[in-house]
Scaffold this motif. Structure first.
Motif, PDB file in Angstrom:
ATOM      1  N   GLU A  13      -6.359  -6.556  -5.198  1.00 53.60           N
ATOM      2  CA  GLU A  13      -6.206  -5.241  -5.734  1.00 53.60           C
ATOM      3  C   GLU A  13      -6.667  -4.732  -6.900  1.00 53.60           C
ATOM      4  O   GLU A  13      -6.062  -4.052  -7.737  1.00 53.60           O
ATOM      5  CB  GLU A  13      -4.371  -5.060  -5.819  1.00 53.60           C
ATOM      6  N   LYS A  14      -8.015  -4.924  -7.039  1.00 47.59           N
ATOM      7  CA  LYS A  14      -8.754  -4.652  -8.142  1.00 47.59           C
ATOM      8  C   LYS A  14      -9.902  -3.682  -7.675  1.00 47.59           C
ATOM      9  O   LYS A  14     -10.409  -3.108  -8.760  1.00 47.59           O
ATOM     10  CB  LYS A  14      -9.494  -5.831  -8.866  1.00 47.59           C
ATOM     11  N   THR A  15     -10.512  -3.505  -6.555  1.00 48.09           N
ATOM     12  CA  THR A  15     -11.581  -2.816  -6.030  1.00 48.09           C
ATOM     13  C   THR A  15     -11.180  -1.831  -4.829  1.00 48.09           C
ATOM     14  O   THR A  15     -10.573  -2.517  -3.992  1.00 48.09           O
ATOM     15  CB  THR A  15     -12.914  -3.620  -5.662  1.00 48.09           C
ATOM     16  N   ILE A  16     -11.574  -0.832  -4.893  1.00 52.39           N
ATOM     17  CA  ILE A  16     -11.388   0.030  -3.819  1.00 52.39           C
ATOM     18  C   ILE A  16     -12.568   0.842  -3.571  1.00 52.39           C
ATOM     19  O   ILE A  16     -13.689   1.303  -4.322  1.00 52.39           O
ATOM     20  CB  ILE A  16     -10.424   1.360  -4.274  1.00 52.39           C
ATOM     21  N   ASN A  17     -13.036   0.920  -2.255  1.00 51.14           N
ATOM     22  CA  ASN A  17     -14.355   1.330  -1.597  1.00 51.14           C
ATOM     23  C   ASN A  17     -13.745   2.705  -0.813  1.00 51.14           C
ATOM     24  O   ASN A  17     -12.995   2.594  -0.025  1.00 51.14           O
ATOM     25  CB  ASN A  17     -15.138   0.734  -0.651  1.00 51.14           C
ATOM     26  N   LEU A  18     -14.467   3.935  -1.329  1.00 52.80           N
ATOM     27  CA  LEU A  18     -14.064   5.041  -0.459  1.00 52.80           C
ATOM     28  C   LEU A  18     -15.529   5.482   0.371  1.00 52.80           C
ATOM     29  O   LEU A  18     -16.507   5.717  -0.302  1.00 52.80           O
ATOM     30  CB  LEU A  18     -13.595   6.236  -1.424  1.00 52.80           C
ATOM     31  N   TRP A  19     -15.450   5.405   1.811  1.00 52.51           N
ATOM     32  CA  TRP A  19     -16.707   5.734   2.408  1.00 52.51           C
ATOM     33  C   TRP A  19     -16.702   7.413   2.844  1.00 52.51           C
ATOM     34  O   TRP A  19     -15.720   7.794   3.355  1.00 52.51           O
ATOM     35  CB  TRP A  19     -16.701   4.901   3.606  1.00 52.51           C
ATOM     36  N   VAL A  20     -17.893   7.782   2.495  1.00 56.78           N
ATOM     37  CA  VAL A  20     -18.024   9.294   2.674  1.00 56.78           C
ATOM     38  C   VAL A  20     -19.117   9.516   3.415  1.00 56.78           C
ATOM     39  O   VAL A  20     -20.293   9.113   3.319  1.00 56.78           O
ATOM     40  CB  VAL A  20     -18.216  10.147   1.287  1.00 56.78           C
ATOM     41  N   SER A  44      -5.649  10.270  -2.189  1.00 52.86           N
ATOM     42  CA  SER A  44      -4.981   8.945  -2.020  1.00 52.86           C
ATOM     43  C   SER A  44      -5.747   7.851  -2.711  1.00 52.86           C
ATOM     44  O   SER A  44      -5.025   6.815  -3.465  1.00 52.86           O
ATOM     45  CB  SER A  44      -4.837   8.668  -0.708  1.00 52.86           C
ATOM     46  N   GLY A  45      -6.992   7.917  -2.700  1.00 52.21           N
ATOM     47  CA  GLY A  45      -7.933   6.959  -3.667  1.00 52.21           C
ATOM     48  C   GLY A  45      -7.461   7.031  -5.156  1.00 52.21           C
ATOM     49  O   GLY A  45      -7.457   5.952  -5.705  1.00 52.21           O
ATOM     50  N   VAL A  92       0.883  -1.189  -0.062  1.00 47.27           N
ATOM     51  CA  VAL A  92      -0.031   0.069   0.156  1.00 47.27           C
ATOM     52  C   VAL A  92       0.858   1.268   0.060  1.00 47.27           C
ATOM     53  O   VAL A  92       0.543   2.170  -0.634  1.00 47.27           O
ATOM     54  CB  VAL A  92      -0.956  -0.016   1.312  1.00 47.27           C
ATOM     55  N   ILE A  93       2.065   1.390   0.829  1.00 46.07           N
ATOM     56  CA  ILE A  93       2.951   2.287   0.555  1.00 46.07           C
ATOM     57  C   ILE A  93       3.323   2.525  -0.750  1.00 46.07           C
ATOM     58  O   ILE A  93       3.588   3.704  -1.248  1.00 46.07           O
ATOM     59  CB  ILE A  93       4.121   1.902   1.583  1.00 46.07           C
ATOM     60  N   TYR A  94       4.034   1.674  -1.414  1.00 38.69           N
ATOM     61  CA  TYR A  94       4.196   1.751  -2.795  1.00 38.69           C
ATOM     62  C   TYR A  94       3.152   2.221  -3.951  1.00 38.69           C
ATOM     63  O   TYR A  94       3.572   3.132  -4.570  1.00 38.69           O
ATOM     64  CB  TYR A  94       4.909   0.282  -3.100  1.00 38.69           C
ATOM     65  N   SER A  95       2.045   1.695  -3.541  1.00 33.20           N
ATOM     66  CA  SER A  95       1.020   2.374  -4.533  1.00 33.20           C
ATOM     67  C   SER A  95       0.728   3.596  -4.115  1.00 33.20           C
ATOM     68  O   SER A  95       0.121   4.351  -4.944  1.00 33.20           O
ATOM     69  CB  SER A  95      -0.327   1.619  -4.374  1.00 33.20           C
ATOM     70  N   LEU A  96       0.875   4.171  -2.930  1.00 33.10           N
ATOM     71  CA  LEU A  96       0.491   5.476  -2.614  1.00 33.10           C
ATOM     72  C   LEU A  96       1.611   6.576  -3.357  1.00 33.10           C
ATOM     73  O   LEU A  96       1.288   7.622  -3.422  1.00 33.10           O
ATOM     74  CB  LEU A  96       0.528   5.634  -0.869  1.00 33.10           C
ATOM     75  N   VAL A  97       2.916   6.200  -3.150  1.00 35.83           N
ATOM     76  CA  VAL A  97       3.995   7.337  -3.385  1.00 35.83           C
ATOM     77  C   VAL A  97       4.470   7.000  -4.928  1.00 35.83           C
ATOM     78  O   VAL A  97       5.118   7.843  -5.413  1.00 35.83           O
ATOM     79  CB  VAL A  97       5.079   6.967  -2.563  1.00 35.83           C
ATOM     80  N   ASN A  98       4.011   5.702  -5.704  1.00 39.44           N
ATOM     81  CA  ASN A  98       4.618   5.821  -7.003  1.00 39.44           C
ATOM     82  C   ASN A  98       3.588   6.494  -7.806  1.00 39.44           C
ATOM     83  O   ASN A  98       2.561   6.749  -7.814  1.00 39.44           O
ATOM     84  CB  ASN A  98       4.317   4.336  -7.452  1.00 39.44           C
ATOM     85  N   PRO A  99       4.274   7.434  -8.689  1.00 35.85           N
ATOM     86  CA  PRO A  99       5.588   7.405  -9.070  1.00 35.85           C
ATOM     87  C   PRO A  99       6.643   8.588  -8.567  1.00 35.85           C
ATOM     88  O   PRO A  99       7.632   8.402  -8.484  1.00 35.85           O
ATOM     89  CB  PRO A  99       5.447   7.485 -10.739  1.00 35.85           C
ATOM     90  N   GLN A 114      -6.147   3.945  -7.060  1.00 34.14           N
ATOM     91  CA  GLN A 114      -6.943   3.562  -8.378  1.00 34.14           C
ATOM     92  C   GLN A 114      -6.202   3.448  -9.673  1.00 34.14           C
ATOM     93  O   GLN A 114      -6.209   2.518 -10.361  1.00 34.14           O
ATOM     94  CB  GLN A 114      -8.025   4.265  -8.403  1.00 34.14           C
ATOM     95  N   ARG A 115      -5.169   4.413  -9.770  1.00 32.76           N
ATOM     96  CA  ARG A 115      -4.379   4.752 -10.902  1.00 32.76           C
ATOM     97  C   ARG A 115      -3.395   3.394 -10.990  1.00 32.76           C
ATOM     98  O   ARG A 115      -3.196   2.972 -12.047  1.00 32.76           O
ATOM     99  CB  ARG A 115      -3.849   5.915 -11.201  1.00 32.76           C
ATOM    100  N   ASN A 116      -2.819   3.324  -9.870  1.00 34.91           N
ATOM    101  CA  ASN A 116      -1.655   2.204  -9.882  1.00 34.91           C
ATOM    102  C   ASN A 116      -2.223   0.864  -9.861  1.00 34.91           C
ATOM    103  O   ASN A 116      -1.283   0.129 -10.616  1.00 34.91           O
ATOM    104  CB  ASN A 116      -0.799   2.553  -8.691  1.00 34.91           C
ATOM    105  N   TRP A 117      -3.363   0.537  -9.458  1.00 33.81           N
ATOM    106  CA  TRP A 117      -3.966  -0.772  -9.495  1.00 33.81           C
ATOM    107  C   TRP A 117      -4.820  -0.970 -10.814  1.00 33.81           C
ATOM    108  O   TRP A 117      -5.061  -2.034 -10.872  1.00 33.81           O
ATOM    109  CB  TRP A 117      -4.656  -1.084  -8.016  1.00 33.81           C
TER     110      TRP A 117
END
Length: 855
Positions: free
Chosen positions: A715-722, A744-745, A596-603, A749-752
Motif C-alpha cells: 500500500e505504498k505505490t499507485i499507478n494510474l493508467w491514462v 479516487s487516486g 480498498v473500500i475503507y481507503s476510498l471513503v475515509n474520512p 494516495q492521501r490515505n496510504w
C-alpha cells in the motif's frame, strides 16, 4: 420492596418462597438495626445540643445575658423544641416496632391477618412535593445572602434598583425552573436531577460533562455553607477556634444525613420555622424602630466596606446578589427519591421560587424603611441589629446555612451515584451501592472525604466563583435541552407543562450572561472544563440512553439541509464525496475489498451494503443478514458512515437495478456502484451489464479485482493508467473519462501516504511522429496537474503501445493499478488479462459524468 408471601403462593412454588422468606428476614433485620441506630442518634443529638446549650449559658457571658433578658421567650422556644424532638423520638420508636413485627413475619412467627397482608418493607423512603422539593429549595434560596447582603443591595442600588436586581435574578431562575419543569413533565426522570435531564436528551456524554463538575460543586458547596455557619457562630462566640467549629458543624451535618434523608428533611421543618420566625421578628421591627420614609429610589452605588467604598454599579451589585437565587436544584437533585418527580419537581420548585421572590421583595421594602442607605451599605448585620428579637434572626442565619449544607450533602451523593449507575466514572458498581435505608452509602463517604479536604483548605474564595459557574452552566444546559426539544418538533416532546419558546431562550441567554457578568475568566475556564470532560467521555463510547435526542437533532438538521439544498442550484461537482453502493451475495464479497473500500471513503464518504438473496426465510439469509450488520457496525467503529440491509430478489442483476432506481429518489443517495470480481467468471456478464446500467442511472462504477497472491501489497505505490487518445484535447473546465479515477487516486494516495505514478499510454497516429505526440501529451499532463491540483510527488511516465507491451523497466511496479473505462468498452475478459499480466490488484473506474476533477 419485599412483600409477605401468601398461602397459595407457598403451595404452588415452595422453593422460591423459602428464598423469599430468607431475603425478607435479612432485609427486615437490617431495617430494624437501622431504625435502632436512628433511635440512638435521635436521642444522642438532642442530648448533645442540650448539653452544649447549658454549657454556653454557664460559661459564655453574652449568651447568659441574652437568655436572662428574654427568659419567657427562650423558655417557650426551648419547650417547643423539646416537644418536637419527643414527637420525633416517638415516631422512630413506632417505626422500629413496626419493622420488628415485619421481621417476625419473615421469620415465620404468627401475626394478625390484616398486618400480615398490609405491612411491607421498603429499601428507601420516597418523598412528596413539600418535603422532598419545596422545603430544601426554599431553605437554600432564603440563605445567608438574604440575612447579610440584601441590605447592602438596597443601600447601593436604592429601593427601585434593588427591586430591579431581585426581579432580574429571579426571572432568570424562574425561566430556568419553567424549562426544567417542562422537560420533567415530558420524561421519566431518573436519579441525579439535572444530570438525568441533560443525559436523556443530549446523551450521557453531555450529561456526564455537566454532572461531574456539578457534583464537585455540590460537594464543595457543603464546605462553603459550613464556613458561612461558622462566621455566624463566631459572631456570637468569637473566642471559639474556627477549625473546631467547622469540624463539629460538619460532623453534626454528617450524623444527621447518616441517620436518614427522611430525618434530615424532617429536621429542616424546624429550620424553616426558625427562618420564618426570624422574618416575623424583622417585620416586627417596623413597630418598634424609627422608620425612614425618605427613600432613595435609585442608589448612588457607593460600594462596600471591603473596597473602601470606592464605588460600584448595577452589575456588581447584581453579581453579589445572584447566588442567592441559585438553589432551585436542591429539590430536583432528589429526583430518584421522589414519589412522583413529574409532579413534585415543577410544583415544588416553582412554588419555592415564587414564595422566595415575594419574601425578597418584601424584605427590600422593610430594609428601606428600617435604615438609611449609609447604614445599609456599612453594616452587614443590620437585620440582626434592627430586629424585634435579635436571637431568632441570628438563629435563622445559622439555620439557613446549616440547612443548605444538609441539602447539598444529601443531593451530592445522589448525583455521584447516578453517574456511577451509567458507568461514567471509575468503580461504578461501588458508587451505586445503597444501604438498607436506600442511601448511596459509598457515594456519601466519598463526598464526606471531599468536604473534609475542602474544610482543611480553610478558604474556598479562590474557587467559589468556579462553583457558581458550574451551577450556571447546568441551568443554561437545561434551557438548551428544552430549546432543542422544541425546535425538533418531534411528537415525543409533548410535556404536560408547555412553555413558550422565548422562555428557554431567555433562560439560556440569561445564564450565560450572568456567568460573564460575575466573572468572565472563570466563565471561560468552566466552559473549557465542561468541553474537556465531554471530549473524554466521547472517547469512552458510553451506551446510548433510551430517549436520547441526538439522532433526532441531526435528522432535523439533515432534513433542513435537504430542503435548503433542493431550493439551490445543483453543485454536485463541488460537493462530491464517494458514497458507495455495494451489492454482495456473501460476506466474503465485502471482506476481500475491505481495505480498498475503507481507503476510498475515509474520512467523509459513506457506504450502503445490500445483501441479495432469493429466499429471506432461509438459514443462509439470516446468517448473511447478521454478518452484514456486524460488518456495517465495524465500519461505523472506524468512523465510516455505513448501513446494511438484506434484499430479496429473483436475481442479483434485477435486484441491483431496482435498488439503483429506487435510491435515485433519496437525498443522500449513493453515487458509485462498487463491484468486485471473484476467481469464478460465471457472473462476468452480469458485472459488465451492471456497470453500464450504473452509468445510465447517473452513477459512477468501480470494479475491484484483487490479485490472489499479493492483495494490496505494501500500500505504498499507485499507478494510474491514462489513454491519451481517449482524452479531449481541450482542457478547460473538465476532462473526459478520468475524473473518477483522478479523484479516487487522490483519496487513496492521501490515505496510504503513497507514491502516485501517472502513466500516459500513447498510440501515435500514422501522420504523427512519436516525439511530437509525446510533447503534446506532456503539455496536456502538465496542465492537468495544475488544474486538477495533483500532488507534487506525482511522477509522470509516457509509453507507446498497449499496457502489456510496455511492462519493462521504464514502468514502475505498483501495489494497485487503476484504469479508467468507457461505458461502451467494458470487456471483463480483457480486464482479467490485464490483472494477470500486471500481477497486482487493479481498480477499474467508470465516470458517471457528474464528477469533475478540475473543480
Amino acid at each position: 420492596m419485599y412483600y409477605v408471601p401468601t398461602k397459595n403462593s407457598q403451595q404452588q412454588n415452595p422453593q422460591p418462597e423459602t428464598t423469599n422468606q430468607s431475603t425478607n428476614f435479612m432485609s427486615a433485620n437490617k431495617a430494624e438495626k437501622s431504625s435502632r441506630g436512628s433511635l440512638w442518634m435521635a436521642f444522642l443529638i438532642p442530648t448533645l445540643l442540650f448539653a452544649a446549650a447549658i454549657g454556653a449559658y454557664l460559661y459564655v457571658p453574652k449568651v447568659e445575658e441574652m437568655v436572662q433578658q428574654n427568659l419567657p421567650l427562650v423558655a417557650g422556644i426551648g419547650g417547643g423544641l423539646i416537644l418536637l424532638l419527643a414527637m420525633l423520638w416517638f415516631w422512630l420508636y413506632r417505626r422500629q416496632k413496626r419493622l420488628k413485627s415485619t421481621a417476625q413475619i419473615a421469620d415465620g412467627k404468627p401475626i394478625k391477618e390484616e398486618t400480615y397482608h398490609s405491612k411491607r418493607i421498603t429499601t428507601g423512603v420516597k418523598f412528596g412535593t413539600f418535603q422532598g422539593v419545596f422545603t430544601p429549595a426554599v431553605l437554600t434560596i432564603l440563605g445567608v445572602i438574604m440575612y447579610l447582603r440584601e441590605g447592602w443591595v438596597v443601600g447601593n442600588a436604592g429601593l427601585l434598583g434593588a427591586i430591579g436586581v431581585i426581579l432580574l435574578a429571579c426571572t432568570i431562575t424562574f425561566f430556568t425552573a419553567l424549562s426544567m419543569s417542562s422537560i420533567t413533565t415530558n420524561i421519566r426522570i431518573g436519579a441525579g436531577g439535572a444530570f438525568s435531564i441533560i443525559a436523556q436528551s443530549l446523551g450521557l456524554e453531555a450529561g456526564g460533562a455537566i454532572g461531574i463538575p456539578l457534583y464537585f460543586s455540590q460537594a464543595l458547596a457543603v464546605a462553603m455553607y459550613i464556613f458561612g455557619f461558622r462566621e455566624g457562630w463566631n459572631w456570637i462566640f468569637p473566642e471559639h477556634p474556627t477549625l473546631i467549629v467547622d469540624m463539629i458543624s460538619f460532623a453534626l451535618v454528617f450524623l444527621i444525613v447518616n441517620i436518614s434523608t427522611d430525618f434530615a428533611f424532617k429536621l429542616q421543618y424546624i429550620i424553616m420555622a426558625i427562618i420564618f420566625g426570624s422574618l416575623i421578628s424583622i417585620c416586627g421591627a417596623l413597630f418598634t424602630q424609627e422608620l425612614n420614609y425618605n427613600f432613595e429610589w435609585f442608589g448612588s452605588y457607593p460600594g462596600s466596606p471591603e473596597t473602601g467604598f470606592k464605588g460600584g454599579n448595577f452589575w456588581i451589585v447584581f453579581a453579589v446578589y445572584f447566588p442567592a437565587v441559585t438553589g432551585i436544584m436542591a429539590g430536583a437533585n432528589m429526583s430518584g427519591d421522589l414519589k412522583n418527580p413529574r409532579k413534585s419537581i415543577p410544583v415544588g420548585t416553582l412554588s419555592a421560587i415564587i414564595l422566595s421572590t415575594i419574601v425578597y421583595l418584601a424584605l427590600a421594602v422593610v430594609l428601606a424603611l428600617l435604615a438609611t442607605p449609609k447604614e445599609l451599605v456599612s453594616n452587614y448585620n443590620i437585620l440582626i441589629d434592627k430586629a424585634l428579637w435579635a436571637p431568632i434572626v441570628l438563629a435563622g442565619l445559622l439555620g439557613a446555612t446549616f440547612s443548605s449544607a444538609l441539602s447539598s450533602l444529601v443531593g451530592a451523593p445522589r448525583i455521584l451515584a447516578a453517574l456511577g449507575e451509567h458507568k461514567i466514572l471509575f468503580f461504578n458498581d461501588k458508587l451505586t451501592q445503597v444501604d438498607s435505608k436506600g442511601e448511596p452509602r459509598t457515594a456519601l463517604l466519598i463526598t464526606v472525604v471531599i468536604v473534609f479536604a475542602a474544610l482543611l483548605l480553610r478558604n474556598l474564595n479562590a474557587i467559589a466563583p468556579l462553583i457558581t459557574m458550574f451551577f450556571m452552566i447546568t441551568y443554561a444546559m437545561i434551557n438548551v435541552v428544552v430549546l432543542v426539544e422544541q425546535s425538533l418538533g418531534q411528537v415525543s416532546f409533548r410535556p404536560t407543562l408547555k412553555v413558550p419558546f422565548i422562555v428557554p431562550l431567555l433562560g439560556a441567554l440569561g445564564c450565560f450572561f450572568v456567568m460573564f457578568i460575575i466573572n468572565p475568566i472563570f466563565g471561560l475556564i468552566s466552559i473549557g472544563i465542561v468541553l474537556a470532560a465531554y471530549a473524554l467521555l466521547v472517547r469512552k463510547k458510553l451506551e446510548t440512553l433510551q430517549g436520547d435526542t441526538r439522532s433526532g437533532i441531526f435528522n432535523a438538521l439533515a432534513a433542513w439541509s435537504a430542503r435548503v439544498v433542493n431550493k439551490l442550484p445543483e453543485a454536485k461537482e463541488r460537493s462530491w464525496q464517494p458514497n458507495l453502493l455495494i451489492p454482495v451475495q456473501g460476506s466474503n464479497d465485502l471482506l476481500r475489498a475491505y481495505k480498498v473500500i475503507y481507503s476510498l471513503v475515509n474520512p467523509k464518504g459513506s457506504i450502503k451494503i445490500l445483501g441479495f438473496t432469493t429466499d429471506d426465510d432461509s438459514e443462509k439469509s439470516k446468517i448473511l443478514s447478521t454478518r452484514l450488520d456486524e460488518l456495517g457496525d465495524y465500519f461505523m467503529q472506524q468512523d465510516i458512515s455505513a448501513r446494511a440491509a438484506l434484499v430479496q430478489s429473483p436475481s442479483l442483476e434485477e435486484g441491483v437495478k431496482t435498488s439503483m432506481q429506487s435510491l435515485k429518489a433519496a437525498f443522500f443517495r449513493p453515487n458509485i456502484l462498487f463491484l468486485s470480481l471473484t476467481d469464478s467468471n460465471k457472473n462476468d456478464e452480469i458485472t459488465a451489464n451492471l456497470m453500464r446500467q450504473a452509468h445510465i442511472y447517473g452513477m459512477g462504477a468501480m470494479l475491484f479485482v484483487p490479485y490472489r497472491k499479493v492483495g494490496l501489497g505494501l500500500e505504498k505505490t499507485i499507478n494510474l493508467w491514462v489513454y491519451f487518445n481517449n482524452l479531449d484535447p481541450k482542457l478547460e473546465y473538465r476532462t473526459e473519462h478520468i475524473n473518477l479515477a483522478i479523484l479516487s487516486g487522490y483519496l487513496l494516495q492521501r490515505n496510504w501516504n503513497a507514491k502516485w505514478n501517472v502513466i500516459t499510454v500513447l498510440n501515435p497516429l500514422p501522420e504523427m511522429s512519436g516525439d511530437r505526440e509525446k510533447e503534446r501529451a506532456q503539455a496536456y499532463m502538465k496542465r492537468l496537474q495544475v488544474l486538477a491540483r495533483l500532488p507534487e510527488r506525482t511522477n509522470f511516465y509516457y509509453v507507446f503501445g498497449e499496457h502489456y507491451k510496455v511492462l519493462d523497466k521504464t514502468v514502475p511496479k505498483a501495489d494497485l493499478n487503476m484504469f479508467s473505462l468507457r461505458g461502451d468498452r467494458i470487456d471483463i475478459q480483457r480486464i482479467r488479462e490485464r490483472v494477470d499480466s500486471l500481477e497486482t490488484s487493479c481498480l477499474f473506474l467508470l465516470d458517471s459524468g457528474l464528477e469533475n476533477a478540475l473543480v
